[in-house]
Motif scaffolding. Structure first.
Motif, mmCIF file in Angstrom:
data_model
loop_
_atom_site.group_PDB
_atom_site.id
_atom_site.type_symbol
_atom_site.label_atom_id
_atom_site.label_comp_id
_atom_site.label_asym_id
_atom_site.label_seq_id
_atom_site.Cartn_x
_atom_site.Cartn_y
_atom_site.Cartn_z
ATOM 1 N N LYS A 293 -12.776 12.556 10.358
ATOM 2 C CA LYS A 293 -12.397 11.238 10.179
ATOM 3 C C LYS A 293 -11.630 10.618 8.962
ATOM 4 N N LEU A 294 -12.109 11.412 7.628
ATOM 5 C CA LEU A 294 -11.372 11.263 6.456
ATOM 6 C C LEU A 294 -9.919 12.053 6.602
ATOM 7 N N ALA A 295 -10.061 12.986 7.035
ATOM 8 C CA ALA A 295 -8.636 13.713 7.229
ATOM 9 C C ALA A 295 -7.742 13.059 8.009
ATOM 10 N N ARG A 296 -8.253 12.263 9.004
ATOM 11 C CA ARG A 296 -7.332 11.399 10.132
ATOM 12 C C ARG A 296 -6.857 10.309 9.220
ATOM 13 N N ILE A 297 -7.826 9.865 8.599
ATOM 14 C CA ILE A 297 -7.234 8.501 7.821
ATOM 15 C C ILE A 297 -6.177 8.789 6.922
ATOM 16 N N GLN A 298 -6.516 10.042 6.078
ATOM 17 C CA GLN A 298 -5.286 10.370 5.147
ATOM 18 C C GLN A 298 -4.204 10.757 5.965
ATOM 19 N N GLU A 299 -4.031 11.192 7.003
ATOM 20 C CA GLU A 299 -2.850 11.391 7.965
ATOM 21 C C GLU A 299 -2.332 10.414 8.228
ATOM 22 N N THR A 300 -2.949 9.336 8.555
ATOM 23 C CA THR A 300 -2.364 8.151 8.905
ATOM 24 C C THR A 300 -1.937 7.365 8.086
ATOM 25 N N HIS A 301 -2.506 7.145 6.922
ATOM 26 C CA HIS A 301 -2.189 6.404 5.696
ATOM 27 C C HIS A 301 -1.378 6.934 4.657
ATOM 28 N N ARG A 302 -0.945 7.921 4.934
ATOM 29 C CA ARG A 302 -0.211 8.655 3.819
ATOM 30 C C ARG A 302 1.092 7.983 3.599
ATOM 31 N N MET A 303 1.414 7.322 2.483
ATOM 32 C CA MET A 303 2.432 6.456 2.279
ATOM 33 C C MET A 303 3.856 7.019 2.363
ATOM 34 N N GLU A 304 4.764 6.125 2.832
ATOM 35 C CA GLU A 304 6.033 6.421 3.102
ATOM 36 C C GLU A 304 7.113 5.539 2.157
ATOM 37 N N ARG A 305 7.816 6.420 1.314
ATOM 38 C CA ARG A 305 8.673 5.737 0.584
ATOM 39 C C ARG A 305 9.863 4.861 1.235
ATOM 40 N N GLY A 306 9.916 3.746 0.819
ATOM 41 C CA GLY A 306 10.868 2.618 1.589
ATOM 42 C C GLY A 306 10.047 1.826 2.563
ATOM 43 N N ARG A 307 8.796 2.098 3.004
ATOM 44 C CA ARG A 307 7.831 1.489 4.021
ATOM 45 C C ARG A 307 6.653 1.067 3.061
ATOM 46 N N THR A 308 6.628 1.173 1.710
ATOM 47 C CA THR A 308 5.281 0.664 1.262
ATOM 48 C C THR A 308 5.613 -0.265 0.031
ATOM 49 N N ALA A 309 4.657 -1.171 -0.149
ATOM 50 C CA ALA A 309 4.608 -2.203 -1.010
ATOM 51 C C ALA A 309 3.447 -2.224 -1.824
ATOM 52 N N LEU A 310 3.434 -2.502 -3.177
ATOM 53 C CA LEU A 310 2.125 -2.834 -3.826
ATOM 54 C C LEU A 310 2.061 -4.401 -3.922
ATOM 55 N N LEU A 311 0.712 -4.648 -3.558
ATOM 56 C CA LEU A 311 0.035 -5.892 -3.457
ATOM 57 C C LEU A 311 -0.664 -6.251 -4.873
ATOM 58 N N VAL A 312 -0.385 -7.215 -5.516
ATOM 59 C CA VAL A 312 -1.224 -7.343 -6.620
ATOM 60 C C VAL A 312 -1.872 -9.046 -6.422
ATOM 61 N N ILE A 313 -3.270 -8.691 -6.353
ATOM 62 C CA ILE A 313 -3.847 -10.035 -5.728
ATOM 63 C C ILE A 313 -4.500 -10.797 -6.971
ATOM 64 N N ASP A 314 -4.117 -12.212 -7.381
ATOM 65 C CA ASP A 314 -4.731 -13.081 -8.143
ATOM 66 C C ASP A 314 -5.070 -12.545 -9.564
ATOM 67 N N MET A 315 -4.217 -12.046 -10.175
ATOM 68 C CA MET A 315 -4.311 -11.722 -11.521
ATOM 69 C C MET A 315 -3.575 -12.646 -12.519
ATOM 70 N N GLN A 316 -4.557 -13.891 -12.159
ATOM 71 C CA GLN A 316 -4.098 -15.066 -13.024
ATOM 72 C C GLN A 316 -4.795 -15.427 -14.304
ATOM 73 N N ARG A 317 -4.113 -16.337 -15.054
ATOM 74 C CA ARG A 317 -4.560 -16.638 -16.435
ATOM 75 C C ARG A 317 -6.047 -17.373 -16.078
#
Length: 227
Positions: free
Chosen positions: A11-35
């Motif tokens: 299962k972990l190997a399959r998760i790694q395979e399907t979630h391996r990030m692609e440059r150009g189709r990946t974004a970083l989400l920064v949630i609520d790092m607020q004052r």
């Protein structure tokens, strides 16, 4: 018949395979790092936020240099939009009466639109949001609900999300659930999310890893995106 350990490994190997990030189709989400959550003088100060700031800042700087979109979210409160996040679950997000005491458990104007000082909803200066970066302002925990986040991601053909921020069990969790419902491949940064209670952090990571997302450190994310 495979053993339970073998099945988990598959299962972990399959998760790694399907979630391996692609440059150009990946974004970083920064949630609520607020004052409003990171200033020691705020009514909803989260002390452990200081621990995740360096890994997140490193990822933000790396992604900017690697042309990976960085998207920030900010929890916001507005008097004209009453909701359960304020009453009864978050009285700190209510406007205080003139001259009334403020602080945890009391109306304090935390994260209210236009508020300045420790209760300000603005992302902390250490992460330095750039003018060309998207900031999603949300009135609830799920950063997809009632916001243009999904449109922003799909318009850029983003299918992989790297998730950081706080709180692990609230806004992060709600957004991870919403993202996976929409079939985004989510990687949660284990040293880039936090909550107030260590035992809940452990439980959240267990839930994420079993059913919702791939778990990686900030260093591992940088390594994969560098290839």
């Amino acid at each position: 018949m495979p053993s339970p350990d073998e099945l988990v490994s598959r299962k972990l190997a399959r998760i790694q395979e399907t979630h391996r990030m692609e440059r150009g189709r990946t974004a970083l989400l920064v949630i609520d790092m607020q004052r409003s959550f990171m200033d020691p003088k705020s009514s909803l100060y989260v002390p452990s936020a200081a621990d995740i700031l360096p890994p997140i800042r490193g990822l933000v700087e790396f992604c900017r240099g690697a042309h990976v979109p960085v998207i920030f979210t900010e929890f916001t409160s507005a008097q004209q939009y009453p909701n359960l996040r304020k009453d009864p679950f978050g009285p700190e997000h209510l406007a205080p009466a003139p001259g009334a005491p403020t602080g945890w458990g009391m109306p304090s104007g935390n994260s209210m639109v236009g508020t300045q000082g420790p209760e300000s909803p603005d992302t902390v200066a250490e992460l330095g949001v750039r003018p060309d970066e998207v900031v999603i302002k949300a009135y609830g925990l799920d950063k997809f609900y009632g916001t243009p986040l999904d449109l922003v991601l799909r318009a850029a053909d983003i299918r992989f999300l790297v998730v950081t921020g706080m709180l692990s069990d609230l806004c992060v969790a709600a957004t991870v659930y919403a993202a996976t419902t929409r079939e985004y491949r989510v990687t949660v940064v284990t040293d880039g999310i936090t909550t107030i209670w260590p035992e809940i952090q452990k439980a959240v990571l267990d839930i994420f890893g079993r059913k919702l997302a791939r778990l990686m450190t900030a260093e591992q994310v940088r390594g994969e995106l560098s290839r």
